[in-house]
Design a protein around this motif. Structure first.
Motif, PDB file in Angstrom:
ATOM      1  N   GLY A  87       0.766  -1.238   0.000  1.00 52.33           N
ATOM      2  CA  GLY A  87       0.000   0.000   0.000  1.00 52.33           C
ATOM      3  C   GLY A  87       0.796   1.287   0.000  1.00 52.33           C
ATOM      4  O   GLY A  87       0.222   2.363  -0.003  1.00 52.33           O
ATOM      5  N   SER A  88       2.125   1.229   0.009  1.00 47.99           N
ATOM      6  CA  SER A  88       2.902   2.476  -0.046  1.00 47.99           C
ATOM      7  C   SER A  88       4.127   2.305  -0.929  1.00 47.99           C
ATOM      8  O   SER A  88       4.769   1.259  -0.930  1.00 47.99           O
ATOM      9  N   LYS A  89       4.445   3.363  -1.689  1.00 45.20           N
ATOM     10  CA  LYS A  89       5.585   3.329  -2.608  1.00 45.20           C
ATOM     11  C   LYS A  89       6.882   3.339  -1.818  1.00 45.20           C
ATOM     12  O   LYS A  89       6.971   3.911  -0.742  1.00 45.20           O
ATOM     13  N   GLY A  90       7.912   2.698  -2.404  1.00 46.38           N
ATOM     14  CA  GLY A  90       9.220   2.680  -1.759  1.00 46.38           C
ATOM     15  C   GLY A  90       9.284   1.769  -0.551  1.00 46.38           C
ATOM     16  O   GLY A  90      10.207   1.848   0.246  1.00 46.38           O
ATOM     17  N   GLU A  91       8.293   0.880  -0.395  1.00 47.09           N
ATOM     18  CA  GLU A  91       8.280  -0.091   0.699  1.00 47.09           C
ATOM     19  C   GLU A  91       8.222  -1.491   0.098  1.00 47.09           C
ATOM     20  O   GLU A  91       7.403  -1.770  -0.770  1.00 47.09           O
ATOM     21  N   LEU A  92       9.113  -2.376   0.565  1.00 46.58           N
ATOM     22  CA  LEU A  92       9.157  -3.759   0.105  1.00 46.58           C
ATOM     23  C   LEU A  92       9.256  -4.671   1.314  1.00 46.58           C
ATOM     24  O   LEU A  92       9.789  -4.273   2.352  1.00 46.58           O
TER      25      LEU A  92
END
Length: 199
Positions: free
Chosen positions: A54-59
């Protein structure tokens, strides 16, 4: 004598070279990530991208049982915005859900810095002075290599020609090196190149 080099955990280090098969999730799962199996088709790792988190730049890297083991985030803020490099941090997830920084990866983000290598720093520092691992070659062409600071090959990526396309490729991790860490690096490269983990 144990000569393993754990970054995430010793349990992800093998005494022999290990071939890991990476398969991107179907395109319908936008930013869904990929699945990593061994040669017997057993799921070893699962990587979730922003379409799931649900959030960019998070893996997120999970083990074969689906337990989170590595949380990866792209560093933001004003200092990062002014920098010529992007910085990614990998955090170890413990049983209490706490994060502990285990590595950071920096990649060029402008044309000026484009020829600069992608380098990885391990926390706490290993025996190297300026960087611990370096990535060379082309991720987009599925032809890339990770070396340590002595230039010894740690992991090598290749395409499975018979399977076709870029949705299926392999990474051979050399004996003693942390497979979860290597998959974390693959997840960041995937995101940098706008592939399966990016929305």
């Amino acid at each position: 004598m144990d000569n393993s080099i754990p970054v995430v955990s010793k349990i992800f280090c093998s005494g022999t070279p290990t071939m890991l098969m990476i398969r991107r999730r179907p395109i319908v799962v936008n930013g869904g990530g990929f699945v990593v199996t061994d040669l017997s088709h057993n799921v070893v790792f699962v990587v979730d991208g922003c379409g799931i988190l649900g959030s960019k730049g998070e893996l997120m890297v999970k083990d074969g049982e689906g337990e989170p083991i590595l949380s990866i985030s792209k560093k933001g803020g004003i200092v990062q915005a002014l920098s010529t490099r992007n910085k990614w941090n990998g955090y170890l997830m413990d049983y209490q859900g706490k994060d502990k920084l285990v590595f950071s990866l920096t990649d060029p983000k402008s044309c000026i810095a484009q020829s600069a290598p992608i380098r990885i720093h391990i926390e706490p520092k290993m025996h190297c002075k300026n960087w611990d691992f370096e990535i060379g070659g082309s991720f987009a062409d599925r032809d890339c290599t990770i070396v340590d600071c002595t230039r010894k090959i740690v992991a090598q990526m290749g395409r499975k020609e018979l399977m076709g396309g870029k949705d299926f490729y392999h990474v051979e991790v050399q004996s003693g090196y942390d497979q979860a860490f290597i998959i974390g690096v693959m997840a960041i490269l995937d995101n940098i190149h706008g592939e399966s983990t990016r929305c």
